[in-house]
Motif scaffolding. Structure first.
Motif, PDB file in Angstrom:
ATOM      1  N   THR A   1      10.913  41.188 -10.212  1.00  0.00           N
ATOM      2  CA  THR A   1      10.589  41.875 -11.462  1.00  0.00           C
ATOM      3  C   THR A   1       9.781  40.971 -12.380  1.00  0.00           C
ATOM      4  OG1 THR A   1      12.707  43.027 -11.238  1.00  0.00           O
ATOM      5  CG2 THR A   1      11.585  43.205 -13.349  1.00  0.00           C
TER       6      THR A   1
ATOM      7  N   LEU B   1      10.515  49.785 -16.203  1.00  0.00           N
ATOM      8  CA  LEU B   1      10.307  48.339 -16.111  1.00  0.00           C
ATOM      9  C   LEU B   1       9.738  47.908 -14.767  1.00  0.00           C
ATOM     10  CD1 LEU B   1      13.646  47.195 -17.824  1.00  0.00           C
ATOM     11  CD2 LEU B   1      11.361  47.211 -18.834  1.00  0.00           C
TER      12      LEU B   1
ATOM     13  N   THR C   1      11.670  42.090 -22.107  1.00  0.00           N
ATOM     14  CA  THR C   1      12.016  43.362 -22.750  1.00  0.00           C
ATOM     15  C   THR C   1      13.523  43.587 -22.757  1.00  0.00           C
ATOM     16  OG1 THR C   1       9.908  44.381 -22.141  1.00  0.00           O
ATOM     17  CG2 THR C   1      11.727  45.882 -22.613  1.00  0.00           C
TER      18      THR C   1
ATOM     19  N   ALA D   1       9.076  42.330 -18.162  1.00  0.00           N
ATOM     20  CA  ALA D   1      10.239  43.228 -18.091  1.00  0.00           C
ATOM     21  C   ALA D   1      11.518  42.467 -18.441  1.00  0.00           C
ATOM     22  CB  ALA D   1      10.346  43.833 -16.700  1.00  0.00           C
TER      23      ALA D   1
END
Length: 517
Positions: A84, A240, A91, A88
């Motif tokens: 990921t 995301l 966030t 993201a």
């Protein structure tokens, strides 16, 4: 999680290098990786190792909170973070950004606001009301989080905790009393949910997930709640573009589902989930982080013939004058997981494995909150019906006699009242087998009677329960054990992990019983 990731990487032909300064992990798994750096997980140290080793990529999602905190800085220095994206991760770690994301996705969450001054926090609490949950960004194990119940508590916390920061605004949200906490642990692949598991906490929301007891599969969730939890997890995964493990925590109350937070890393529950379902979530996540396409592994919780329970272990006995109670900051130092044919057996096994001693005769009940006193009345009756002698402090005693009809309940005096029978005397002389003491609020007061009772229970080696939901499940489990044994039926099952995960027929044969009641 990190060991599963290492094994998968090496099985796929990659060298695996580990940076870890935890002596316990190093002592048990020192030979799993190709190279092990026993160094602190700091920005400078990791960059030095990256410069020396020149890895193709770095995994930050299987080592807890600290690697996640380093992700942004490493990426800014050109380090390839696998899985990921770091945007993201930021966030989710930044409470303000995540709350805004939930609003944009129309995902329900408790009423919230961000603030950089104490005055803004007071304004929100005046509008939304107490209790409220104060949550800084980028914190480990709920550190610096607090449930506050008044202006005085809020001011005292903000003045002493140093959580107000211009760089990372603090989020304050309405705390929902009496809500159940549910966790979704999952693996995503380019924004699509590949595999997931939903576990429920025994304790209500407000207890840190690391200190909470978990039941898997979830036992008391509405079908609609289950459906909505999965749907919200998929929404977040897509928004995301998650590729790897993640964990979402929810508050659920009467089919209303609200998101508390999301962590883009493997949670401490993931090994427990993998073992329960016999599906290695980290192996799947590791292959995804290496861009190897994966298909979902079929998991059918409804067809399982066993329940797994995970309970925390604490070290309060070694920490002089620490208050043995639960809250939003994590205090546990370990955990135990056990299997059973139902939730009662699994939970009681896990409690015993964590050091809980089953009561044989005398139990003290001292519950602070009025609503929880009333909630526990029927379970106090259960204890009396099983033959236990119930003792209670003044207010709890009056309620149990007046509304519960427990005439056999004996009143004992709190520590500050120098009269007998006194709680402290009974604990010091070993006359109590179990203390059920539920504090009035989340804020610990070191000089209170409650603190003195809890501390004395720990110091005397007496079993202690400080959460009403945990106490209720313990009583229900004891009652189930009592009923079965009274009718000459087995309560305990003793099987290997393989036997618990085999078909029903094999397990029933090994236990010599058919019914899961």
């Amino acid at each position: 999680c990190s060991v599963s990731c290492i094994k998968t990487l090496r099985a796929l032909g990659h060298e695996a290098i580990v940076v870890n300064c935890n002596p316990e992990t190093v002592s048990t798994d020192y030979d799993e990786s190709d190279r092990l750096y026993f160094e602190e997980l700091s920005h400078e140290t990791v960059l030095d190792i990256v410069e020396l080793e020149k890895p193709a990529g770095v995994v930050v999602s299987v080592g807890g909170q600290t690697p996640n905190n380093l992700a942004m800085g490493l990426a800014e220095n050109g380090v390839n973070i696998l899985g990921t994206s770091v945007d993201a991760i930021d966030t989710c770690e930044n409470r303000f950004k995540f709350s805004k994301l939930c609003d944009s996705l129309r995902i329900d969450q408790p009423e919230w606001s961000e603030f950089t001054t104490v005055e803004e926090a007071f304004h929100f609490c005046k509008r939304a009301g107490y209790p409220a949950l104060v949550r800084p960004s980028y914190v480990l194990s709920g550190a610096a989080m607090r449930v506050v119940n008044s202006n005085e508590e809020l001011e005292r916390f903000l003045r002493t905790a140093a959580v107000v920061s211009r760089d990372y605004p603090v989020v304050i949200s309405k705390y929902i009393s009496g809500a159940k906490e549910v966790e979704l642990d999952a693996v995503g692949q380019n924004g699509e949910l590949i595999n997931y598991a939903i576990a429920e906490h025994v304790e209500n929301a407000g207890v840190h997930s690391g200190d909470a007891s978990l039941l898997l599969p979830a036992q008391k969730l509405f079908v609609e709640t289950h459906r909505r939890v999965k749907a919200i997890g998929q929404k977040i995964c897509r928004a995301l573009k998650i590729s790897g493990p993640f964990n979402v925590q929810f508050m659920c109350k009467e089919n209303e589902v609200m998101v508390i937070e999301c962590n883009l890393r493997a949670s401490r529950s993931l090994p427990f989930i993998s073992k329960t379902y016999n599906v290695d979530f980290i192996t799947i996540a590791t292959r995804i982080m290496l861009n190897i396409p994966q298909r979902p592994v079929t998991i059918q919780p409804i067809d399982m013939d066993c329940i797994a329970a995970k309970v925390p272990t604490f070290s309060f006995s070694r920490l002089k004058n620490s208050d043995p109670r639960l809250g939003v900051e994590m205090q546990s130092t370990g955990e135990v997981a056990c299997f059973g044919v139902n939730q009662y057996e699994a939970f009681l096994k896990a409690m015993i494995a964590a050091g809980f001693k089953l009561p044989t005769k005398n139990i003290l009940i001292a519950i602070g909150p009025a609503q929880q006193k009333i909630e526990f009345i029927q379970y106090a009756r259960m204890l009396a019906d099983m033959g236990y002698q119930i003792y209670a402090t003044k207010n709890t005693h009056e309620l149990l006699k007046a509304q519960g009809g427990l005439e056999s309940c004996i009143m004992v005096y709190k520590p500050h009242v120098k009269r007998e029978p006194n709680v402290l005397t009974m604990l010091k002389t070993g006359k109590l087998d179990l203390v059920i003491n539920v504090p009035d609020s989340m804020d610990s007061q070191a000089l209170s009677d409650g603190f003195t009772m809890r501390r004395a229970a720990v110091d005397s080696g007496t079993s202690l329960l400080v959460d009403v939901k945990t106490a209720i499940l313990v009583v229900m489990s004891l009652q189930r054990k009592h009923t079965r044994e009274k009718s000459n039926r087995n309560f305990w099952s003793f099987n290997s992990w393989q036997e618990y995960t085999e078909p029903r027929e094999a397990m029933s044969s090994s236990m010599g019983r058919d019914d899961p009641t």
